[in-house]
Write an enzyme that holds these catalytic residues in place. Structure first.
Site, mmCIF file in Angstrom:
data_model
loop_
_atom_site.group_PDB
_atom_site.id
_atom_site.type_symbol
_atom_site.label_atom_id
_atom_site.label_comp_id
_atom_site.label_asym_id
_atom_site.label_seq_id
_atom_site.Cartn_x
_atom_site.Cartn_y
_atom_site.Cartn_z
ATOM 1 N N HIS A 57 0.849 -1.201 0.000
ATOM 2 C CA HIS A 57 0.000 0.000 0.000
ATOM 3 C C HIS A 57 0.878 1.243 0.000
ATOM 4 O O HIS A 57 2.093 1.152 0.134
ATOM 5 C CB HIS A 57 -1.010 -0.019 1.152
ATOM 6 C CG HIS A 57 -0.442 0.077 2.529
ATOM 7 N ND1 HIS A 57 0.326 -0.914 3.077
ATOM 8 C CD2 HIS A 57 -0.524 1.050 3.485
ATOM 9 C CE1 HIS A 57 0.678 -0.575 4.319
ATOM 10 N NE2 HIS A 57 0.185 0.623 4.583
ATOM 11 N N HIS A 59 1.339 3.945 1.913
ATOM 12 C CA HIS A 59 1.867 4.698 3.061
ATOM 13 C C HIS A 59 3.394 4.826 2.990
ATOM 14 O O HIS A 59 4.086 3.869 2.633
ATOM 15 C CB HIS A 59 1.441 4.036 4.376
ATOM 16 C CG HIS A 59 0.015 4.293 4.732
ATOM 17 N ND1 HIS A 59 -0.678 3.534 5.654
ATOM 18 C CD2 HIS A 59 -0.853 5.239 4.289
ATOM 19 C CE1 HIS A 59 -1.913 4.005 5.760
ATOM 20 N NE2 HIS A 59 -2.044 5.028 4.941
ATOM 21 N N HIS A 115 -7.422 -0.812 5.440
ATOM 22 C CA HIS A 115 -6.382 0.078 5.992
ATOM 23 C C HIS A 115 -6.143 1.218 5.000
ATOM 24 O O HIS A 115 -6.151 2.391 5.362
ATOM 25 C CB HIS A 115 -5.120 -0.736 6.244
ATOM 26 C CG HIS A 115 -3.975 0.067 6.765
ATOM 27 N ND1 HIS A 115 -3.953 0.595 8.035
ATOM 28 C CD2 HIS A 115 -2.793 0.443 6.193
ATOM 29 C CE1 HIS A 115 -2.809 1.249 8.214
ATOM 30 N NE2 HIS A 115 -2.092 1.170 7.108
ATOM 31 N N ASP A 134 -0.125 -3.916 6.278
ATOM 32 C CA ASP A 134 -0.781 -3.451 7.503
ATOM 33 C C ASP A 134 -2.225 -3.941 7.594
ATOM 34 O O ASP A 134 -3.098 -3.240 8.113
ATOM 35 C CB ASP A 134 -0.770 -1.913 7.567
ATOM 36 C CG ASP A 134 0.615 -1.357 7.849
ATOM 37 O OD1 ASP A 134 1.545 -2.137 8.102
ATOM 38 O OD2 ASP A 134 0.748 -0.112 7.806
ATOM 39 N N HIS A 172 4.706 -4.539 10.947
ATOM 40 C CA HIS A 172 5.028 -3.805 12.182
ATOM 41 C C HIS A 172 5.145 -4.744 13.380
ATOM 42 O O HIS A 172 4.458 -5.772 13.444
ATOM 43 C CB HIS A 172 3.943 -2.766 12.510
ATOM 44 C CG HIS A 172 3.903 -1.611 11.560
ATOM 45 N ND1 HIS A 172 4.681 -0.487 11.718
ATOM 46 C CD2 HIS A 172 3.169 -1.405 10.443
ATOM 47 C CE1 HIS A 172 4.422 0.371 10.728
ATOM 48 N NE2 HIS A 172 3.505 -0.168 9.935
#
Ligand code: ZN
Ligand code: FE
Length: 242
Positions: A57, A59, A115, A134, A172
């Site tokens: 994605h 981000h 997300h 994520d 993460h």
């Protein structure tokens, strides 16, 4: 077919970048490079040359290293077609149902919006591995920045169709915070209480707690275990406020 070598590279405060190498073809791929330097160093230390980047994605903590790694290696960058406008470094745009290849290893692209609106995951069925960005974390799920609880519920249900042994490579180290929240949702879940204790020890010793597995998540992840989109949305809101 030789199994993929998968190396975890911790960067920034809690991101994991995944370095994936096919020993047969020497193809080497990076999932979600937040930054470039530590990733280039990790590949060079092993004598591997980065041939590909796969983004889940847009981000910045998943794409921030794209340009510099491409500049250094000439690699090909693959990512979500739906987020092309926000990932200008993309060479190859993919969407759910497409297949992407690393040497002889083939991954299926899944659409997992919620997300972010165009979030995708990469599933190596043969290697029993999925790179989820994520979308799912150990005992958690991603925040609903651009999507709905219904979408995230559908994502969790689809992940729940995978075999217990499937390894889940998330982006993460949120495990301890997720575990502490999860026990408030399921105070009677013995497997979860045991996992919290194990994660507390691991983190106190400075150890990473991912990848996780679908089996572990099936037993302990309240978002995967949520019986409805409404319940997932309710606990996601509680976690956001925690
Ligand atoms: Zn993100
Ligand atoms: Fe992230």
């Amino acid at each position: 077919m030789a199994a993929l070598d998968i190396v975890r590279i911790p960067v920034l405060s809690d991101n994991y970048v995944w370095l994936v190498h096919d020993p047969a073809s020497k193809a080497t791929m990076i999932v979600d490079p937040a930054v470039a330097e530590p990733v280039l160093e990790a590949a060079a230390a092993r004598g591997w040359t980065i041939t590909d980047i796969w983004n889940t994605h847009w981000h910045p903590d998943h794409t921030g290293g794209n340009a510099a790694i491409k500049e250094a290696t000439g690699c090909t960058i693959t990512g979500p077609a739906a987020e092309y406008a926000r990932i200008p470094t993309l060479d190859v745009q993919v969407k759910g149902g497409d297949k992407v290849r690393l040497g002889q290893h083939v991954a299926d692209v899944w659409d997992v919006p919620a997300h972010t609106a165009g979030h995708i995951a990469y599933h190596f069925a043969e290697g029993a591995a999925i790179f989820v960005g994520d979308t799912m974390f150990a005992m958690g799920c991603g925040r609903l920045f651009e999507g709905t609880a219904e979408q995230m519920f559908a994502n969790m249900q689809k992940l729940g169709t995978l075999d217990d042994a499937t390894r889940v490579y998330c982006a993460h180290e949120y495990t301890l915070s997720n575990a502490r929240f999860a026990v408030t949702v399921e105070p009677d879940n013995v497997a979860l209480a045991e996992r919290l204790a194990a994660v507390e020890s691991a983190r106190a010793a400075g150890e990473a707690t991912v990848p996780t597995s679908i089996g572990e998540e099936r037993a302990t992840n309240p978002f995967l275990r949520a019986p409805s989109a409404a319940e997932l949305g309710r606990i996601r809101a509680l976690k956001d406020a925690a």
